[in-house]
Design an enzyme around this catalytic site. Structure first.
Site, PDB file in Angstrom:
ATOM      1  N   HIS A   1       7.907   9.337 -14.525  1.00 43.44           N
ATOM      2  CA  HIS A   1       6.665  10.069 -15.107  1.00 43.44           C
ATOM      3  C   HIS A   1       7.194  10.532 -16.270  1.00 43.44           C
ATOM      4  O   HIS A   1       8.197  10.884 -16.480  1.00 43.44           O
ATOM      5  CB  HIS A   1       6.226  10.964 -13.911  1.00 43.44           C
ATOM      6  CG  HIS A   1       6.027  10.672 -12.480  1.00 43.44           C
ATOM      7  ND1 HIS A   1       7.055  10.429 -11.592  1.00 43.44           N
ATOM      8  CD2 HIS A   1       5.002  10.231 -11.972  1.00 43.44           C
ATOM      9  CE1 HIS A   1       6.561  10.286 -10.442  1.00 43.44           C
ATOM     10  NE2 HIS A   1       5.419   9.784 -10.640  1.00 43.44           N
TER      11      HIS A   1
ATOM     12  N   ASP B   1       8.948  13.729 -15.688  1.00 38.94           N
ATOM     13  CA  ASP B   1      10.480  13.400 -15.115  1.00 38.94           C
ATOM     14  C   ASP B   1      11.401  13.695 -16.210  1.00 38.94           C
ATOM     15  O   ASP B   1      12.505  14.073 -15.987  1.00 38.94           O
ATOM     16  CB  ASP B   1      10.561  12.344 -14.530  1.00 38.94           C
ATOM     17  CG  ASP B   1       9.737  11.879 -13.393  1.00 38.94           C
ATOM     18  OD1 ASP B   1       9.209  12.857 -12.785  1.00 38.94           O
ATOM     19  OD2 ASP B   1       9.458  10.621 -12.747  1.00 38.94           O
TER      20      ASP B   1
ATOM     21  N   MET C   1       9.094   0.096 -16.007  1.00 37.16           N
ATOM     22  CA  MET C   1       7.770   0.812 -15.477  1.00 37.16           C
ATOM     23  C   MET C   1       7.621   2.254 -15.905  1.00 37.16           C
ATOM     24  O   MET C   1       8.716   2.795 -16.040  1.00 37.16           O
ATOM     25  CB  MET C   1       7.568   0.591 -14.076  1.00 37.16           C
ATOM     26  CG  MET C   1       6.342   1.277 -13.525  1.00 37.16           C
ATOM     27  SD  MET C   1       6.315   2.972 -13.168  1.00 37.16           S
ATOM     28  CE  MET C   1       6.402   2.972 -11.266  1.00 37.16           C
TER      29      MET C   1
ATOM     30  N   GLU D   1      -1.870   2.424  -7.793  1.00 34.18           N
ATOM     31  CA  GLU D   1      -1.312   2.705  -6.348  1.00 34.18           C
ATOM     32  C   GLU D   1      -1.953   3.542  -5.303  1.00 34.18           C
ATOM     33  O   GLU D   1      -2.447   4.489  -5.755  1.00 34.18           O
ATOM     34  CB  GLU D   1       0.175   3.526  -6.461  1.00 34.18           C
ATOM     35  CG  GLU D   1       0.841   3.709  -5.436  1.00 34.18           C
ATOM     36  CD  GLU D   1       2.188   4.163  -5.733  1.00 34.18           C
ATOM     37  OE1 GLU D   1       2.644   4.333  -6.950  1.00 34.18           O
ATOM     38  OE2 GLU D   1       2.822   5.047  -4.730  1.00 34.18           O
TER      39      GLU D   1
ATOM     40  N   LYS E   1      -3.155   5.461  -1.506  1.00 32.78           N
ATOM     41  CA  LYS E   1      -2.498   6.467  -0.687  1.00 32.78           C
ATOM     42  C   LYS E   1      -3.519   6.773  -0.001  1.00 32.78           C
ATOM     43  O   LYS E   1      -4.775   7.346  -0.537  1.00 32.78           O
ATOM     44  CB  LYS E   1      -1.489   7.360  -1.235  1.00 32.78           C
ATOM     45  CG  LYS E   1      -0.623   7.995  -0.295  1.00 32.78           C
ATOM     46  CD  LYS E   1       0.276   9.087  -0.861  1.00 32.78           C
ATOM     47  CE  LYS E   1       1.167   9.742   0.089  1.00 32.78           C
ATOM     48  NZ  LYS E   1       2.070  10.651  -0.635  1.00 32.78           N
TER      49      LYS E   1
ATOM     50  N   GLU F   1       2.568   0.431  -1.717  1.00 31.46           N
ATOM     51  CA  GLU F   1       3.764   1.057  -1.375  1.00 31.46           C
ATOM     52  C   GLU F   1       3.962   0.933   0.189  1.00 31.46           C
ATOM     53  O   GLU F   1       2.841   1.522   0.875  1.00 31.46           O
ATOM     54  CB  GLU F   1       3.724   2.524  -1.659  1.00 31.46           C
ATOM     55  CG  GLU F   1       5.022   3.428  -1.050  1.00 31.46           C
ATOM     56  CD  GLU F   1       5.179   4.836  -1.614  1.00 31.46           C
ATOM     57  OE1 GLU F   1       5.224   5.033  -2.862  1.00 31.46           O
ATOM     58  OE2 GLU F   1       5.504   5.644  -0.962  1.00 31.46           O
TER      59      GLU F   1
ATOM     60  N   HIS G   1       2.739   4.031   2.311  1.00 31.08           N
ATOM     61  CA  HIS G   1       1.326   4.411   2.159  1.00 31.08           C
ATOM     62  C   HIS G   1       0.203   3.775   3.284  1.00 31.08           C
ATOM     63  O   HIS G   1      -0.526   4.178   3.621  1.00 31.08           O
ATOM     64  CB  HIS G   1       0.601   4.180   0.670  1.00 31.08           C
ATOM     65  CG  HIS G   1       1.324   5.225  -0.280  1.00 31.08           C
ATOM     66  ND1 HIS G   1       1.297   5.086  -1.546  1.00 31.08           N
ATOM     67  CD2 HIS G   1       2.656   6.280  -0.148  1.00 31.08           C
ATOM     68  CE1 HIS G   1       2.159   6.022  -2.388  1.00 31.08           C
ATOM     69  NE2 HIS G   1       2.754   6.791  -1.246  1.00 31.08           N
TER      70      HIS G   1
ATOM     71  N   ASP H   1       6.322  -0.544  -4.588  1.00 32.68           N
ATOM     72  CA  ASP H   1       6.978   0.608  -4.229  1.00 32.68           C
ATOM     73  C   ASP H   1       7.717   0.338  -2.735  1.00 32.68           C
ATOM     74  O   ASP H   1       6.663   0.399  -1.901  1.00 32.68           O
ATOM     75  CB  ASP H   1       6.181   1.690  -4.243  1.00 32.68           C
ATOM     76  CG  ASP H   1       6.107   2.210  -5.451  1.00 32.68           C
ATOM     77  OD1 ASP H   1       6.611   1.623  -6.472  1.00 32.68           O
ATOM     78  OD2 ASP H   1       5.481   3.397  -5.718  1.00 32.68           O
TER      79      ASP H   1
ATOM     80  N   ASP I   1       4.143  12.126   4.898  1.00 34.96           N
ATOM     81  CA  ASP I   1       4.844  10.950   3.908  1.00 34.96           C
ATOM     82  C   ASP I   1       6.510  11.156   3.862  1.00 34.96           C
ATOM     83  O   ASP I   1       7.008  11.973   3.401  1.00 34.96           O
ATOM     84  CB  ASP I   1       4.374  11.258   2.324  1.00 34.96           C
ATOM     85  CG  ASP I   1       4.781  10.446   1.664  1.00 34.96           C
ATOM     86  OD1 ASP I   1       5.301   9.353   1.589  1.00 34.96           O
ATOM     87  OD2 ASP I   1       4.297  10.695   0.225  1.00 34.96           O
TER      88      ASP I   1
ATOM     89  N   ASP J   1       9.132   8.752   3.220  1.00 34.21           N
ATOM     90  CA  ASP J   1       9.748   8.123   1.822  1.00 34.21           C
ATOM     91  C   ASP J   1      11.098   7.746   2.166  1.00 34.21           C
ATOM     92  O   ASP J   1      12.342   8.155   1.601  1.00 34.21           O
ATOM     93  CB  ASP J   1       9.661   9.127   0.523  1.00 34.21           C
ATOM     94  CG  ASP J   1       8.480   9.027   0.008  1.00 34.21           C
ATOM     95  OD1 ASP J   1       7.707   8.256  -0.085  1.00 34.21           O
ATOM     96  OD2 ASP J   1       8.242  10.013  -0.786  1.00 34.21           O
TER      97      ASP J   1
ATOM     98  N   ASP K   1      10.614   3.475  -4.303  1.00 34.56           N
ATOM     99  CA  ASP K   1      10.192   4.922  -4.136  1.00 34.56           C
ATOM    100  C   ASP K   1      10.375   5.775  -3.045  1.00 34.56           C
ATOM    101  O   ASP K   1       9.421   5.744  -1.939  1.00 34.56           O
ATOM    102  CB  ASP K   1       8.652   4.733  -4.458  1.00 34.56           C
ATOM    103  CG  ASP K   1       7.963   6.036  -4.956  1.00 34.56           C
ATOM    104  OD1 ASP K   1       8.601   6.908  -4.929  1.00 34.56           O
ATOM    105  OD2 ASP K   1       6.914   6.027  -4.988  1.00 34.56           O
TER     106      ASP K   1
HETATM  107  C1  GCO Z   1       3.828   9.581  -3.682  1.00 34.01           C
HETATM  108  C2  GCO Z   1       3.904   8.253  -4.785  1.00 34.01           C
HETATM  109  C3  GCO Z   1       4.337   8.449  -5.933  1.00 34.01           C
HETATM  110  C4  GCO Z   1       4.086   7.471  -6.937  1.00 34.01           C
HETATM  111  C5  GCO Z   1       4.393   7.838  -8.217  1.00 34.01           C
HETATM  112  C6  GCO Z   1       4.318   6.808  -9.309  1.00 34.01           C
HETATM  113  O1  GCO Z   1       3.663   9.349  -2.460  1.00 34.01           O
HETATM  114  O2  GCO Z   1       4.367  10.517  -4.196  1.00 34.01           O
HETATM  115  O3  GCO Z   1       4.318   7.332  -4.089  1.00 34.01           O
HETATM  116  O4  GCO Z   1       5.912   8.647  -5.749  1.00 34.01           O
HETATM  117  O5  GCO Z   1       4.675   6.265  -6.747  1.00 34.01           O
HETATM  118  O6  GCO Z   1       4.024   9.005  -8.660  1.00 34.01           O
HETATM  119  O7  GCO Z   1       3.091   6.981  -9.821  1.00 34.01           O
HETATM  120 MN    MN Z   2       4.907   5.195  -4.729  1.00 34.88          MN
HETATM  121 MN    MN Z   3       4.742   7.804  -1.913  1.00 32.86          MN
END
Ligand code: GCO
Ligand code: MN
Ligand code: MN
Length: 388
Positions: free
Chosen positions: A56, A59, A90, A183, A185, A219, A222, A247, A257, A259, A289
């Protein structure tokens, strides 16, 4: 020591700067790991054998950095990438961290907030282009509601379209050659996010001014949070020519969430996903991700990153084994055979119409056939458990 599970550049394994530098903060607890400078994150990724790093805007460059600070940070980061042989496939933009986005970004009610979101994205596109990125991900984490009293949801769709159309024009104008990957979610951080599933975006894309420039970034976590089958979503995106990015992580249905490390929660689902990507020849980045458990220090973060890639490669090998297994292939072949003479309806014509209408198809006899999927699934499990 290198083996079949050693990551190589051709595997295109990438990680977000925000993933390996994730400090383990959650809604109930503070950071458990010290700040990891982007330059050190790149070195860490090179050490574990990754190919790419994604980021990002913020970041890398703090939101309130001066132009001079920005240029110094970007130049140091570029040098770190070159030194470590890491690419930036990316780039993306944070339209969720800053308080200005509390009511959304592209869909916010205040036109000045919407303009700021577009301006910030254009600057993030400049940054990504400078680093060599050709894919731009848009994740609308704040594009949603806690109460639908705030706006008509179809207005949100219109605002989203307007912003994406403008950003496509900016990419063309600047000659950046970006492909946008949207993306979805279902929720988190908003109560409900408008574009809840990959399918929602696949419905939006054909209504855009430049649909050819826009695809999706599905993702694992998601679609799984929503209780959906991720591989089905990926397959639909692929079939539509819209799988621009992916992702990878893992997630238990119905939880926050999570991850998790790729394959950590549901290796069987991960297997069918890897098998699909490898079977169809997806050649985009395999982006993780995800982040390490909160229990870990940076050695644990390396274990996490290595684990994501190793699991992918193990599952890739299992998929090849599955494809080469004569008993499995015989079962698959048998499952696709016609139980009776079947007229084709691939193309409509008067002859095809009459053939289908008059075919003596015996419903009861067809229904009586067992499909042998119990055996097929058991053989799959045996491959996964390493006894076949
Ligand atoms: C989340 C998202 C993020 C995005 C990222 C890329 O659930 O926080 O997956 O990680 O992928 O912001 O735009
Ligand atoms: Mn993501
Ligand atoms: Mn995510």
């Amino acid at each position: 020591m290198s083996d079949a599970y050693t990551p190589r550049p051709e595997h295109k394994f990438s990680f977000g700067l925000w993933t390996v530098a994730n400090r383990g903060r959650d809604p109930f607890g503070t950071e458990v790991r010290p700040v990891l400078d982007p330059v050190d994150a790149v070195a860490l990724l090179a050490e574990v054998g990754a190919w790419g790093v994604n980021l990002h805007d913020n970041d890398l460059v703090p939101i309130d950095a001066t132009p001079a600070e920005r240029d110094r940070i970007v130049s140091d980061f570029k040098k770190a990438c070159e030194r470590n042989g890491i690419v930036v496939p990316m780039a993306t933009v944070s339209l969720f961290t800053d308080p200005v986005f509390k009511d959304g970004a592209f869909t916010a009610n205040d036109p000045a907030v919407r303009a700021y979101a577009v301006q910030k994205t254009m600057r993030a596109m400049d940054l990504g282009a400078e680093l060599g990125a050709k894919i731009f991900v848009l994740w609308g984490g704040r594009e949603g509601t806690e109460t639908d009293a705030c706006r008509r949801p179809d207005d949100a769709v219109k605002r989203l379209r307007e912003a994406i159309d403008f950003l496509c024009e900016y990419s063309i104008d600047k000659g950046y050659g970006y492909r946008f990957a949207l993306e979805a979610k279902p929720n988190e951080p908003r109560g409900d996010i408008y574009m809840a599933t990959t399918g929602n975006y696949l419905g939006l894309i054909p209504t855009l001014a430049h649909p050819e420039m826009v695809g999706v970034n599905p993702e694992v976590a998601h679609e799984t949070m929503a209780g959906l089958n991720f591989t089905h979503a990926v397959a639909q995106a692929w079939e539509a020519g819209k799988l621009f990015h992916i992702d990878l992580n893992d997630q238990v249905i119905g939880r926050y969430d999570q991850d998790f490390r790729f394959g950590a929660a549901n290796p069987k689902n991960a297997f069918f996903l890897v098998k699909f990507l490898e079977d169809v020849g997806y050649d985009g980045p395999r982006h993780f991700d995800a982040h390490a458990y909160r229990t870990e220090d940076y050695e644990g973060v390396k274990d996490f990153a290595r684990g994501c890639m190793r699991t992918y490669l193990i599952l890739k090998e299992k998929a090849a084994r599955w494809n080469a297994d004569p008993e499995i292939q015989a079962l698959v072949k048998e499952a696709h055979e016609a139980g009776q003479e079947a007229p084709s309806f691939a193309k409509y014509s008067p002859a095809a119409r009459d053939a289908v209408l008059n075919a003596p198809l015996d419903r009861v006899k067809l229904a009586a056939r067992g499909k042998k999927y119990e055996r097929l699934d058991q053989l799959t499990i045996e491959i996964l458990l390493g006894v076949r």
